[in-house]
Design an enzyme around this catalytic site. Structure first.
Site, PDB file in Angstrom:
ATOM      1  N   GLU A   1      -6.906   3.759  -5.267  1.00  0.00           N
ATOM      2  CA  GLU A   1      -8.098   4.051  -4.466  1.00  0.00           C
ATOM      3  C   GLU A   1      -8.557   5.448  -4.848  1.00  0.00           C
ATOM      4  O   GLU A   1      -7.815   6.420  -4.690  1.00  0.00           O
ATOM      5  CB  GLU A   1      -7.771   4.015  -2.972  1.00  0.00           C
ATOM      6  CG  GLU A   1      -9.027   4.183  -2.134  1.00  0.00           C
ATOM      7  CD  GLU A   1      -8.785   4.709  -0.726  1.00  0.00           C
ATOM      8  OE1 GLU A   1      -9.637   4.507   0.131  1.00  0.00           O
ATOM      9  OE2 GLU A   1      -7.739   5.336  -0.494  1.00  0.00           O
TER      10      GLU A   1
ATOM     11  N   ASP B   1      -2.924   4.578  -2.332  1.00  0.00           N
ATOM     12  CA  ASP B   1      -3.910   5.172  -1.431  1.00  0.00           C
ATOM     13  C   ASP B   1      -4.396   6.528  -1.961  1.00  0.00           C
ATOM     14  O   ASP B   1      -3.576   7.344  -2.390  1.00  0.00           O
ATOM     15  CB  ASP B   1      -3.217   5.361  -0.069  1.00  0.00           C
ATOM     16  CG  ASP B   1      -4.150   5.783   1.037  1.00  0.00           C
ATOM     17  OD1 ASP B   1      -5.084   5.028   1.334  1.00  0.00           O
ATOM     18  OD2 ASP B   1      -3.937   6.876   1.605  1.00  0.00           O
TER      19      ASP B   1
ATOM     20  N   HIS C   1     -10.848  -2.112   5.109  1.00  0.00           N
ATOM     21  CA  HIS C   1     -10.586  -1.667   6.484  1.00  0.00           C
ATOM     22  C   HIS C   1     -11.249  -0.329   6.813  1.00  0.00           C
ATOM     23  O   HIS C   1     -11.108   0.151   7.939  1.00  0.00           O
ATOM     24  CB  HIS C   1      -9.075  -1.568   6.677  1.00  0.00           C
ATOM     25  CG  HIS C   1      -8.472  -0.539   5.757  1.00  0.00           C
ATOM     26  ND1 HIS C   1      -8.427  -0.701   4.388  1.00  0.00           N
ATOM     27  CD2 HIS C   1      -7.953   0.675   6.002  1.00  0.00           C
ATOM     28  CE1 HIS C   1      -7.886   0.373   3.846  1.00  0.00           C
ATOM     29  NE2 HIS C   1      -7.586   1.221   4.795  1.00  0.00           N
ATOM     30  N   ASP C   2     -11.901   0.284   5.838  1.00  0.00           N
ATOM     31  CA  ASP C   2     -12.581   1.559   6.080  1.00  0.00           C
ATOM     32  C   ASP C   2     -14.097   1.403   6.102  1.00  0.00           C
ATOM     33  O   ASP C   2     -14.816   2.387   6.267  1.00  0.00           O
ATOM     34  CB  ASP C   2     -12.243   2.568   4.960  1.00  0.00           C
ATOM     35  CG  ASP C   2     -10.781   2.948   4.935  1.00  0.00           C
ATOM     36  OD1 ASP C   2     -10.146   2.944   6.005  1.00  0.00           O
ATOM     37  OD2 ASP C   2     -10.269   3.249   3.837  1.00  0.00           O
TER      38      ASP C   2
ATOM     39  N   ASP D   1       0.846  -1.179   0.000  1.00  0.00           N
ATOM     40  CA  ASP D   1       0.000   0.000   0.000  1.00  0.00           C
ATOM     41  C   ASP D   1       0.893   1.245   0.000  1.00  0.00           C
ATOM     42  O   ASP D   1       1.654   1.454   0.951  1.00  0.00           O
ATOM     43  CB  ASP D   1      -0.836  -0.048   1.300  1.00  0.00           C
ATOM     44  CG  ASP D   1      -2.187   0.585   1.156  1.00  0.00           C
ATOM     45  OD1 ASP D   1      -2.267   1.623   0.484  1.00  0.00           O
ATOM     46  OD2 ASP D   1      -3.156   0.059   1.747  1.00  0.00           O
TER      47      ASP D   1
HETATM   48  C1  GLC Z   1      -7.470   5.728   2.538  1.00  0.00           C
HETATM   49  C2  GLC Z   1      -7.239   4.601   3.500  1.00  0.00           C
HETATM   50  C3  GLC Z   1      -7.692   5.036   4.849  1.00  0.00           C
HETATM   51  C4  GLC Z   1      -6.864   6.235   5.262  1.00  0.00           C
HETATM   52  C5  GLC Z   1      -6.908   7.338   4.209  1.00  0.00           C
HETATM   53  C6  GLC Z   1      -5.827   8.336   4.423  1.00  0.00           C
HETATM   54  O1  GLC Z   1      -8.806   6.052   2.380  1.00  0.00           O
HETATM   55  O2  GLC Z   1      -7.882   3.451   3.047  1.00  0.00           O
HETATM   56  O3  GLC Z   1      -7.615   4.017   5.800  1.00  0.00           O
HETATM   57  O4  GLC Z   1      -7.314   6.737   6.472  1.00  0.00           O
HETATM   58  O5  GLC Z   1      -6.725   6.836   2.907  1.00  0.00           O
HETATM   59  O6  GLC Z   1      -4.571   7.794   4.131  1.00  0.00           O
END
Ligand code: GLC
Length: 563
Positions: free
Chosen positions: A246, A196, A322-323, A96
């Protein structure tokens, strides 16, 4: 071309996967112990959320050093061993890359704070009076997105926590630094990357107030994002690796571009978008509860599936990470139809056009943990919003019931391996409590059971490898106006699948024109979550949360046309 269409990715949240040393925090040695389990499941890639040194304000998404391992997870040798041992079992590791921001403990930021101009230019600093932030933008975790540094007389931008400072991608030196990170891990044998919130990296030239929203329209899919991604991929030579971005509050046309297969314009293999996971946000507000809008869910799948197909883009398919709260708690039924609904949700997502992701515990139908007290929560966003909800006039009970549905901690409780105390996750005290049903839902109880949720996932993964119509076929939607049923057809030459999912806990009747007599085709049930299948002459009766996958098996004799 990286091969990712017939593969399934498994997401590991190392902190909650397997603890090997009894400190209550999962670690790399723990993952090593569980590789055979993952191999048996049949997944091809393992995406690990960040294990780099970090103060853990945002559970590792606040990185201090991109090229080292946080001691709480292990040492570099453990990572090397994990790469090797996964490889031996036919699985590749994906890391990641949190490149939108660093932790404020990163040496670059520390040098910036110490007054080094060169490093201030690594971040987004703006001059301004201490009374007024440069813009009214809001942080994604609540509160303002700018922080004032009195010693410098400047503000810095943080779209997330105040300890996560946004990097300045317009500075070529920053882009070079990040390329070095990718190359470092590529050399170690990492087979792919998840980037990310990568669609937030390019900020506008001029900073202005957002009169309509929280500022996201100015920096989501920002002005140079495609150019910067192309440069990163080209200069690190990762075109042939599996890469997923993402994409936060993204647009279809941008995602087509991010995931195009055109080698001249190569950016990433595929994209995560989150639109389908907002259908239970009242008025678009994550912290305002409402029943899921199934019609909206169907429309979003249609738009994104058909849109990406038209543009030759590629979707990452997922319900959980995980979110996110656990999907069976959200769109399924934790009680009576727990097993049926978990399987239906799995089939619904895995058989669409794209690459499926399984988040640890999803394959055994893990639910939300049902936390009742604020002291049970760990997540920075949840703790911030608890305060914000109280400030907005909610009672403690109301705020806690919102968190119990929406907190990211719902997806972060430890993996449930066995019925023992602490689920076989740790011998110590877990860093976050286990879900309240951990003695009933666990790997041990499902691994050998042919009818388990685990076995159903295993079968979906196997079918994807076996049937090109799943990995390569086109998609068209059926029963579009029916909010209760998500149904679609996959096609590749003569191969055809019809996938029908009852999204409700009620019996539902639907018409399936392709099953009508005289259309010439014969269908057989390939997969489902009930015995048999109640279908005849163009009509199907679906039991609560039923999923049925029908496969076309040639032409009926009575339909062959005379020559
Ligand atoms: C993404 C991650 C999340 C994190 C955010 C900031 O959305 O999945 O867990 O808090 O980015 O890095």
């Amino acid at each position: 071309m990286a091969d990712f269409k017939d593969k399934v990715v498994y997401q590991i949240y190392p902190k909650s996967f397997q603890d090997s040393n009894g400190d209550g925090v999962g670690d790399l040695q723990g993952i090593l112990e569980r590789l055979d389990y993952l191999k048996e499941l049949g997944v091809s890639y393992l995406w690990l959320t960040p294990v780099f040194p970090s103060p853990q304000k945002d559970n590792g998404y606040d990185v201090t050093d991109y090229c080292a391992i946080d001691p709480r997870f292990g040492i570099m040798e453990d990572m090397e061993k994990l790469i090797q041992e996964s490889g031996k079992r036919g699985m590749g590791l994906m890391l990641d890359m949190v490149f939108n921001h660093t932790s404020t403990t990163h040496t670059w930021f520390q040098k910036a704070l110490a007054g080094e101009k060169e490093y201030q230019d690594y971040y987004i600093f703006q001059e301004g009076s201490p009374q007024k932030a440069p813009t009214n933008w809001q942080s994604k975790f609540g509160g303002p997105s700018w922080e004032y540094v009195p010693s410098l007389g400047k503000w810095y931008l943080h779209l997330f926590d105040v300890t996560q400072a946004d990097l300045n991608w317009d500075n070529p030196k920053v882009r070079e630094e990040l390329k070095k990170v990718v190359l470092f891990w590529k050399k170690k044998g990492i087979r792919g990357f998840r980037f990310d919130v990568v669609n937030l990296i390019s900020k506008p030239k001029k900073f202005e107030d957002d009169q309509e929203g929280d500022g996201r329209r100015f920096y989501s899919d920002g002005p140079h994002v495609h150019e910067y991604l192309r440069e990163l991929v080209r200069d690190t030579g990762i075109e042939d690796m599996v890469t997923v971005g993402e994409m936060s509050s993204t647009h279809l046309e941008d995602c087509i571009q991010y995931s195009t297969s055109n080698p001249e314009e190569k950016e990433l293999s595929m994209c995560f978008n989150f639109h389908h996971l907002k259908v239970d946000y009242k008025g678009g507000d994550k912290w305002a509860l409402m029943e899921p809008d199934r019609m909206a869910l169907k429309r979003l799948f249609e738009d994104w599936q058909l849109g990406m197909q038209r543009g030759n883009g590629w979707n990452a398919l997922f319900w959980c990470n995980h979110d996110q709260p656990r999907i069976v708690s959200r769109l399924g039924d934790e009680g009576r139809y727990w097993r049926e609904s978990a399987k239906m949700l799995a089939a619904a997502i895995h058989l669409m056009r794209g690459t499926p992701y399984i988040y640890q515990g999803e394959e055994i139908g893990m639910t939300n943990p049902h936390f009742r007290q604020i002291s049970q929560y760990r997540d920075v966003e949840s703790l911030n919003y608890y305060r914000i909800l109280l400030d907005r006039g909610k009672t403690k009970e109301e705020a806690l019931s919102v968190l119990a549905a929406r907190s990211r901690d719902n997806g972060r409780t430890p993996m449930q391996w066995s019925p023992e105390e602490r689920g076989g996750f740790t011998k110590g005290t877990p860093w976050i409590e286990m879900a309240d049903n951990c003695r009933a839902i666990h790997v041990k109880g499902q691994r050998e059971d042919k009818d388990s949720i685990y076995s159903f996932y295993k079968e979906l993964i196997r079918l994807r490898k076996e049937k090109p119509v799943i990995s390569e076929g086109s998609i068209a939607f059926l029963e579009k106006e029916n909010p209760d049923v998500l149904a679609y057809k996959r096609q590749l030459g003569e191969e055809e699948l019809v996938v029908v999912n009852n999204l409700t806990g009620r019996e539902v009747v639907m018409s399936v024109p392709v099953l009508k007599a005289g259309t010439g085709a014969r269908y057989e049930k390939l997969l489902g979550n009930y015995e048999g299948c109640k279908a005849d002459e163009g009509r199907m009766e679906l039991r609560p949360y039923e999923t049925v996958v029908l496969e076309k098996r040639g032409i009926r004799a009575d339909a062959i046309l005379p020559v």
